[in-house]
Structure formats: structure tokens, C-alpha cells
Design a protein around this motif. Structure first.
Motif, PDB file in Angstrom:
ATOM      1  N   VAL A 153      29.214  20.278  24.993  1.00  0.00           N
ATOM      2  CA  VAL A 153      28.276  20.413  26.114  1.00  0.00           C
ATOM      3  C   VAL A 153      27.342  19.212  26.290  1.00  0.00           C
ATOM      4  CG1 VAL A 153      26.423  21.852  27.066  1.00  0.00           C
ATOM      5  CG2 VAL A 153      28.307  22.928  25.831  1.00  0.00           C
ATOM      6  N   GLN A 154      26.936  18.611  25.180  1.00  0.00           N
ATOM      7  CA  GLN A 154      25.880  17.595  25.245  1.00  0.00           C
ATOM      8  C   GLN A 154      26.393  16.163  25.205  1.00  0.00           C
ATOM      9  OE1 GLN A 154      23.765  19.015  21.803  1.00  0.00           O
ATOM     10  NE2 GLN A 154      22.538  20.464  22.988  1.00  0.00           N
ATOM     11  N   LEU A 155      27.645  15.974  24.832  1.00  0.00           N
ATOM     12  CA  LEU A 155      28.179  14.624  24.691  1.00  0.00           C
ATOM     13  C   LEU A 155      28.247  13.886  26.031  1.00  0.00           C
ATOM     14  CD1 LEU A 155      29.380  12.374  22.985  1.00  0.00           C
ATOM     15  CD2 LEU A 155      31.621  13.488  23.169  1.00  0.00           C
ATOM     16  N   LEU A 156      28.801  14.519  27.048  1.00  0.00           N
ATOM     17  CA  LEU A 156      28.926  13.853  28.347  1.00  0.00           C
ATOM     18  C   LEU A 156      27.569  13.432  28.922  1.00  0.00           C
ATOM     19  CD1 LEU A 156      31.803  15.727  30.210  1.00  0.00           C
ATOM     20  CD2 LEU A 156      31.796  13.366  29.407  1.00  0.00           C
ATOM     21  N   PRO A 157      26.544  14.305  28.916  1.00  0.00           N
ATOM     22  CA  PRO A 157      25.228  13.858  29.386  1.00  0.00           C
ATOM     23  C   PRO A 157      24.675  12.682  28.583  1.00  0.00           C
ATOM     24  CG  PRO A 157      25.297  16.239  29.327  1.00  0.00           C
ATOM     25  CD  PRO A 157      26.562  15.753  28.669  1.00  0.00           C
ATOM     26  N   LEU A 158      24.926  12.676  27.263  1.00  0.00           N
ATOM     27  CA  LEU A 158      24.486  11.559  26.435  1.00  0.00           C
ATOM     28  C   LEU A 158      25.210  10.285  26.836  1.00  0.00           C
ATOM     29  CD1 LEU A 158      22.788  10.541  24.026  1.00  0.00           C
ATOM     30  CD2 LEU A 158      24.723  11.121  22.548  1.00  0.00           C
ATOM     31  N   MET A 159      26.505  10.386  27.090  1.00  0.00           N
ATOM     32  CA  MET A 159      27.290   9.224  27.498  1.00  0.00           C
ATOM     33  C   MET A 159      26.774   8.628  28.806  1.00  0.00           C
ATOM     34  SD  MET A 159      31.105  10.669  26.548  1.00  0.00           S
ATOM     35  CE  MET A 159      31.981   9.351  27.387  1.00  0.00           C
ATOM     36  N   ALA A 160      26.242   9.485  29.672  1.00  0.00           N
ATOM     37  CA  ALA A 160      25.763   9.034  30.982  1.00  0.00           C
ATOM     38  C   ALA A 160      24.460   8.246  30.900  1.00  0.00           C
ATOM     39  CB  ALA A 160      25.582  10.235  31.910  1.00  0.00           C
ATOM     40  N   LYS A 161      23.702   8.437  29.820  1.00  0.00           N
ATOM     41  CA  LYS A 161      22.381   7.802  29.769  1.00  0.00           C
ATOM     42  C   LYS A 161      22.181   6.848  28.587  1.00  0.00           C
ATOM     43  CE  LYS A 161      20.149  11.631  27.293  1.00  0.00           C
ATOM     44  NZ  LYS A 161      19.140  12.716  27.352  1.00  0.00           N
TER      45      LYS A 161
ATOM     46  N   THR B 293      23.681   3.976  25.483  1.00  0.00           N
ATOM     47  CA  THR B 293      24.673   2.923  25.234  1.00  0.00           C
ATOM     48  C   THR B 293      25.839   3.496  24.441  1.00  0.00           C
ATOM     49  OG1 THR B 293      23.663   2.281  23.126  1.00  0.00           O
ATOM     50  CG2 THR B 293      22.828   1.189  25.120  1.00  0.00           C
ATOM     51  N   GLU B 294      26.975   2.824  24.511  1.00  0.00           N
ATOM     52  CA  GLU B 294      28.139   3.287  23.762  1.00  0.00           C
ATOM     53  C   GLU B 294      27.842   3.288  22.261  1.00  0.00           C
ATOM     54  OE1 GLU B 294      32.161   1.180  22.810  1.00  0.00           O
ATOM     55  OE2 GLU B 294      32.452   2.319  24.680  1.00  0.00           O
ATOM     56  N   GLU B 295      27.101   2.286  21.798  1.00  0.00           N
ATOM     57  CA  GLU B 295      26.765   2.208  20.375  1.00  0.00           C
ATOM     58  C   GLU B 295      25.981   3.450  19.926  1.00  0.00           C
ATOM     59  OE1 GLU B 295      24.377  -0.702  17.217  1.00  0.00           O
ATOM     60  OE2 GLU B 295      24.318  -1.121  19.369  1.00  0.00           O
ATOM     61  N   LYS B 296      25.037   3.875  20.750  1.00  0.00           N
ATOM     62  CA  LYS B 296      24.240   5.052  20.412  1.00  0.00           C
ATOM     63  C   LYS B 296      25.104   6.307  20.406  1.00  0.00           C
ATOM     64  CE  LYS B 296      19.985   7.522  21.568  1.00  0.00           C
ATOM     65  NZ  LYS B 296      18.781   7.566  22.436  1.00  0.00           N
ATOM     66  N   VAL B 297      26.009   6.419  21.360  1.00  0.00           N
ATOM     67  CA  VAL B 297      26.902   7.580  21.438  1.00  0.00           C
ATOM     68  C   VAL B 297      27.825   7.621  20.217  1.00  0.00           C
ATOM     69  CG1 VAL B 297      28.742   8.704  22.745  1.00  0.00           C
ATOM     70  CG2 VAL B 297      26.809   7.677  23.959  1.00  0.00           C
ATOM     71  N   LEU B 298      28.409   6.487  19.885  1.00  0.00           N
ATOM     72  CA  LEU B 298      29.295   6.426  18.724  1.00  0.00           C
ATOM     73  C   LEU B 298      28.554   6.805  17.442  1.00  0.00           C
ATOM     74  CD1 LEU B 298      31.206   3.121  19.550  1.00  0.00           C
ATOM     75  CD2 LEU B 298      32.194   5.414  19.514  1.00  0.00           C
ATOM     76  N   ASN B 299      27.345   6.317  17.308  1.00  0.00           N
ATOM     77  CA  ASN B 299      26.534   6.618  16.129  1.00  0.00           C
ATOM     78  C   ASN B 299      26.243   8.120  16.034  1.00  0.00           C
ATOM     79  OD1 ASN B 299      24.913   5.798  13.830  1.00  0.00           O
ATOM     80  ND2 ASN B 299      23.147   6.290  15.076  1.00  0.00           N
ATOM     81  N   ALA B 300      25.948   8.739  17.176  1.00  0.00           N
ATOM     82  CA  ALA B 300      25.667  10.177  17.200  1.00  0.00           C
ATOM     83  C   ALA B 300      26.896  10.983  16.788  1.00  0.00           C
ATOM     84  CB  ALA B 300      25.201  10.602  18.592  1.00  0.00           C
ATOM     85  N   ILE B 301      28.066  10.557  17.247  1.00  0.00           N
ATOM     86  CA  ILE B 301      29.304  11.264  16.900  1.00  0.00           C
ATOM     87  C   ILE B 301      29.595  11.119  15.407  1.00  0.00           C
ATOM     88  CG2 ILE B 301      31.804  11.371  17.248  1.00  0.00           C
ATOM     89  CD1 ILE B 301      31.249  10.365  20.147  1.00  0.00           C
ATOM     90  N   VAL B 302      29.453   9.914  14.880  1.00  0.00           N
ATOM     91  CA  VAL B 302      29.714   9.677  13.457  1.00  0.00           C
ATOM     92  C   VAL B 302      28.796  10.534  12.589  1.00  0.00           C
ATOM     93  CG1 VAL B 302      29.529   7.957  11.606  1.00  0.00           C
ATOM     94  CG2 VAL B 302      30.686   7.364  13.741  1.00  0.00           C
ATOM     95  N   LYS B 303      27.520  10.581  12.939  1.00  0.00           N
ATOM     96  CA  LYS B 303      26.562  11.377  12.158  1.00  0.00           C
ATOM     97  C   LYS B 303      26.886  12.866  12.252  1.00  0.00           C
ATOM     98  CE  LYS B 303      22.611   8.249  12.146  1.00  0.00           C
ATOM     99  NZ  LYS B 303      21.216   8.009  12.595  1.00  0.00           N
TER     100      LYS B 303
END
Length: 198
Positions: free
Chosen positions: A141-149, A151-161
């Protein structure tokens, strides 16, 4: 109405005070009520006959979150962790009070508090189920909204954690989610380099 139903109803009634609304199954509902229903759904996917304590922890994991805004804490990672640490304590305290009001004993209340505060993650099965449920909601639910706002680096870091906190079963369910292709692609990008799938 039995003890468990009374506690779950009390948590739901509290979360109905969330001023933020969102669409859920064709209705406009308070966001934290929706979140609690999603978490409940996922813990039942892990254990259809889960304990009262896990069900209560799932329903109350974000109780009253709108009352403790992120803006009340310093910017940056340190401020974020201060906020998250306080929230875990806050949610556990709120749920404990509701449980005590409806006759649950000290042991059950402590169990729920420990689950909400993620104590013994990776060791306690019910704490892990809650963490997996929360992680799956992030991806679903929350990944797509995060991707929209972000950076890719921040999104990747969130997924890894997120991935690092999940169990084998949680990761398996994550890979079975029906997500848009761009969300699936960034998940695979995040987990592939570190061999984090299992």
C-alpha cells in the motif's frame, strides 16, 4: 459481547477519531482504522487461529497515531527513531489501558505490549507475525506513494531495511503480492544485489 470483541471494538472506536480519511472497500474510513484492519487481515494470513494477544496487538499497533505527529520531533534519522520509539510506547500504553478496562490480566497485557514494541523480533513468533504484517502493508500500500515523492536511493533503502526485518514466510508472501510492474521491479532491484530473497 465477549472480552476480545469488546477490546477490539474499543480500539476501533478510538481509531475512528482519526481526521484523515481514505478509500477502503468502497467506503471512506478513518486512515488508522483502515490500517488496523489491514494488519488484522495479514496476521490472520499467517495464523488463522491466532491468539487474543496477537489480534489485539494487530488492531492496536497504530492506535491514535495522528495524536503524535512526526513534525513534533527533529528532522533527520535520529529524530525519526525518537519518534518511532515513542510511538511504540504510546500505542502499547493506550492498548494496555483498554485491555485492563475490559478485564485482561497483567500477563496478557504485557504480552501485547511486547508485541507492539517489537520485543524479541526474530525470536518471538507473534512479534514476528506483526512485523511481517506491517512490512507487507508497506510493500502493498505504501510503496507506490513513497516512490512518487522520494528518490530511488531512499526507496531502495526502505525496502532493504523492511526486508531485513521479515521472516522467510513474510518474504515469500511479499513475492506473491500482485503489485504494479514498477513496484515489483524496484523490490527486485533492492533485494537482488544483497541476496536478500531468503
Amino acid at each position: 459481547m465477549n472480552q476480545l470483541v469488546k477490546v477490539l471494538s474499543a480500539i476501533d472506536n478510538f481509531n475512528k477519531n482519526d481526521p484523515k480519511m481514505e478509500e477502503f472497500e468502497g467506503k471512506k474510513l478513518p486512515s488508522e482504522l483502515v490500517y488496523s484492519l489491514r494488519v488484522t487481515h495479514w496476521v490472520k494470513q499467517f495464523n488463522e487461529n491466532c491468539s487474543d494477544e496477537l489480534l489485539i496487538a494487530a488492531r492496536g499497533v497504530h492506535i491514535g497515531r495522528w495524536e503524535v505527529p512526526r513534525g513534533g520531533y527533529p528532522l533527520g534519522l535520529s529524530g525519526y527513531y525518537q519518534w518511532k520509539t515513542y510511538l511504540h510506547q504510546y500505542h502499547a500504553k493506550k492498548v494496555s489501558a483498554i485491555m485492563a478496562l475490559h478485564g485482561y490480566g497483567i500477563e496478557s497485557i504485557k504480552t501485547v505490549s511486547d508485541i507492539i514494541m517489537r520485543k524479541k523480533l526474530k525470536e518471538n513468533m507473534e512479534t514476528q507475525m506483526l512485523e511481517d504484517a506491517v512490512s507487507l502493508i508497506f510493500l502493498e500500500v505504501q510503496l507506490l506513494p513513497l516512490m512518487a515523492k522520494a528518490t530511488e536511493e531512499k526507496v531502495l533503502n526502505a525496502i532493504v531495511k523492511t526486508w531485513a526485518k521479515m521472516s522467510h514466510e513474510g518474504k515469500k508472501k511479499a513475492l506473491e503480492l500482485e503489485l504494479p510492474s514498477d513496484a515489483l521491479a524496484i523490490i527486485q532491484k533492492a533485494i537482488k544485489p544483497l541476496c536478500l530473497v531468503f
